[in-house]
Every structure is written in C-alpha cells, then in structure tokens.
Design a protein around this motif. Structure first.
Motif, PDB file in Angstrom:
ATOM      1  N   UNK A   4      24.546  73.016  51.801  1.00 48.27           N
ATOM      2  CA  UNK A   4      24.905  71.847  52.614  1.00 48.27           C
ATOM      3  C   UNK A   4      24.755  70.458  52.161  1.00 48.27           C
ATOM      4  N   UNK A   5      23.690  70.190  51.350  1.00 53.57           N
ATOM      5  CA  UNK A   5      23.772  68.885  50.509  1.00 53.57           C
ATOM      6  C   UNK A   5      24.723  68.865  49.833  1.00 53.57           C
ATOM      7  N   UNK A   6      25.140  69.792  49.367  1.00 52.57           N
ATOM      8  CA  UNK A   6      26.353  69.749  48.073  1.00 52.57           C
ATOM      9  C   UNK A   6      27.603  69.283  49.133  1.00 52.57           C
ATOM     10  N   UNK A   7      27.867  69.932  50.309  1.00 52.48           N
ATOM     11  CA  UNK A   7      28.852  69.828  51.069  1.00 52.48           C
ATOM     12  C   UNK A   7      28.971  68.180  51.644  1.00 52.48           C
ATOM     13  N   UNK A   8      27.732  67.596  51.876  1.00 51.83           N
ATOM     14  CA  UNK A   8      27.556  66.358  52.484  1.00 51.83           C
ATOM     15  C   UNK A   8      28.052  65.472  51.104  1.00 51.83           C
ATOM     16  N   UNK A   9      27.258  65.593  49.991  1.00 49.27           N
ATOM     17  CA  UNK A   9      27.568  64.922  48.977  1.00 49.27           C
ATOM     18  C   UNK A   9      29.189  64.806  48.469  1.00 49.27           C
ATOM     19  N   UNK A  16      33.192  56.859  51.909  1.00 47.36           N
ATOM     20  CA  UNK A  16      32.242  56.658  52.432  1.00 47.36           C
ATOM     21  C   UNK A  16      32.069  56.955  53.955  1.00 47.36           C
ATOM     22  N   UNK A  17      30.978  57.300  54.193  1.00 48.42           N
ATOM     23  CA  UNK A  17      30.989  58.252  55.501  1.00 48.42           C
ATOM     24  C   UNK A  17      29.518  57.931  56.386  1.00 48.42           C
ATOM     25  N   UNK A  18      29.589  57.917  57.697  1.00 44.50           N
ATOM     26  CA  UNK A  18      28.519  57.627  58.490  1.00 44.50           C
ATOM     27  C   UNK A  18      28.227  59.129  59.171  1.00 44.50           C
ATOM     28  N   UNK A  19      26.997  59.276  59.736  1.00 43.26           N
ATOM     29  CA  UNK A  19      26.392  60.312  60.278  1.00 43.26           C
ATOM     30  C   UNK A  19      27.466  61.215  60.997  1.00 43.26           C
ATOM     31  N   UNK A  20      28.094  60.503  62.005  1.00 46.25           N
ATOM     32  CA  UNK A  20      29.103  61.335  62.981  1.00 46.25           C
ATOM     33  C   UNK A  20      30.310  62.067  61.859  1.00 46.25           C
ATOM     34  N   UNK A  21      30.426  61.408  60.855  1.00 50.85           N
ATOM     35  CA  UNK A  21      31.562  62.019  59.994  1.00 50.85           C
ATOM     36  C   UNK A  21      31.011  63.367  59.279  1.00 50.85           C
ATOM     37  N   UNK A  22      29.862  63.387  59.313  1.00 56.48           N
ATOM     38  CA  UNK A  22      29.152  64.575  58.824  1.00 56.48           C
ATOM     39  C   UNK A  22      29.091  65.830  59.929  1.00 56.48           C
ATOM     40  N   UNK A  41      20.836  64.281  64.116  1.00 57.87           N
ATOM     41  CA  UNK A  41      19.587  64.091  63.575  1.00 57.87           C
ATOM     42  C   UNK A  41      19.864  64.873  62.115  1.00 57.87           C
ATOM     43  N   UNK A  42      20.261  65.842  62.160  1.00 58.21           N
ATOM     44  CA  UNK A  42      20.347  66.612  60.922  1.00 58.21           C
ATOM     45  C   UNK A  42      21.234  65.911  59.983  1.00 58.21           C
ATOM     46  N   UNK A  43      22.391  65.368  60.634  1.00 54.89           N
ATOM     47  CA  UNK A  43      23.422  64.732  59.730  1.00 54.89           C
ATOM     48  C   UNK A  43      22.481  63.651  59.007  1.00 54.89           C
ATOM     49  N   UNK A  44      21.916  62.837  59.906  1.00 56.92           N
ATOM     50  CA  UNK A  44      21.110  61.629  59.248  1.00 56.92           C
ATOM     51  C   UNK A  44      20.215  62.031  58.290  1.00 56.92           C
ATOM     52  N   UNK A  45      19.387  63.111  58.497  1.00 57.60           N
ATOM     53  CA  UNK A  45      18.386  63.659  57.590  1.00 57.60           C
ATOM     54  C   UNK A  45      18.844  63.851  56.216  1.00 57.60           C
ATOM     55  N   UNK A  46      20.055  64.535  56.340  1.00 61.25           N
ATOM     56  CA  UNK A  46      20.830  64.862  55.098  1.00 61.25           C
ATOM     57  C   UNK A  46      21.178  63.686  54.260  1.00 61.25           C
ATOM     58  N   UNK A  47      21.805  62.698  55.025  1.00 62.80           N
ATOM     59  CA  UNK A  47      22.081  61.661  54.385  1.00 62.80           C
ATOM     60  C   UNK A  47      21.316  60.819  53.483  1.00 62.80           C
ATOM     61  N   UNK A  48      20.185  60.832  54.438  1.00 64.50           N
ATOM     62  CA  UNK A  48      18.920  59.728  53.757  1.00 64.50           C
ATOM     63  C   UNK A  48      18.244  60.646  52.758  1.00 64.50           C
ATOM     64  N   UNK A  49      18.343  61.965  52.763  1.00 60.85           N
ATOM     65  CA  UNK A  49      17.641  62.561  51.671  1.00 60.85           C
ATOM     66  C   UNK A  49      18.303  62.475  50.585  1.00 60.85           C
ATOM     67  N   UNK A  50      19.608  62.699  50.445  1.00 66.47           N
ATOM     68  CA  UNK A  50      20.547  62.115  49.287  1.00 66.47           C
ATOM     69  C   UNK A  50      20.524  60.771  48.789  1.00 66.47           C
ATOM     70  N   UNK A  51      20.284  60.019  49.806  1.00 67.04           N
ATOM     71  CA  UNK A  51      20.092  58.524  49.313  1.00 67.04           C
ATOM     72  C   UNK A  51      18.660  58.284  48.875  1.00 67.04           C
ATOM     73  N   UNK A  52      17.745  58.933  49.431  1.00 71.46           N
ATOM     74  CA  UNK A  52      16.421  58.389  48.586  1.00 71.46           C
ATOM     75  C   UNK A  52      16.222  59.116  47.586  1.00 71.46           C
ATOM     76  N   UNK A  53      16.993  60.219  46.973  1.00 66.83           N
ATOM     77  CA  UNK A  53      17.041  60.696  45.736  1.00 66.83           C
ATOM     78  C   UNK A  53      18.016  60.116  44.930  1.00 66.83           C
TER      79      UNK A  53
END
Length: 71
Positions: A4-9, A16-22, A41-53
């Motif tokens: 799922x993280x790979x799909x978001x990435x 460039x995408x926002x949470x609703x795009x995900x 909430x899940x989309x935001x969490x995935x985006x933030x996780x990838x941003x934080x790493x």
C-alpha cells in the motif's frame, strides 16, 4: 502494508497529490460517507509516514492544500 505504501509512493511520483487523491489508490471500492472519513485518516497517515521517512516531500499549494511528491 508495504504494498500500500508503494502504491501511494508511485501515485505521488506521477503527480503531487493530496490525501483525497489517494482514496482511489488505496480503496478500489465505492466508499460511503462514514467509510470515507476513516479512509481519509488512513490516506493522511500513509502520506505522513512516507514524508517522515524522507520518501516524500510536501508543499502547500496556493489554495492552502498540502500536496506530497517524491523526494
């Protein structure tokens, strides 16, 4: 979860995408309003996780919406 993280990435690498795009990236079915709330909430969490790493960067657009793209 890594898939799922790979799909978001991958989606953020295309544009460039926002949470609703995900939502269609993460959820292939139609969501009702209640499910959409949790999905955001899940989309935001995935985006933030990838941003934080360091795999995504985020920038606020002129409209004030944060969009995430590849680092």
């Amino acid at each position: 979860h890594d898939d799922r993280l790979a799909e978001v990435l991958s989606a953020c690498a295309q544009a460039p995408s926002h949470a609703a795009d995900m939502l269609p990236v993460l959820f292939k079915r139609t969501l009702d309003l209640h499910q959409t709330t949790f999905a955001m909430g899940e989309a935001i969490a995935h985006l933030h996780m990838l941003w934080h790493v360091g795999k995504l960067v985020r920038r606020a657009g002129a409209d004030g919406v944060w969009r995430f793209g590849v680092a």
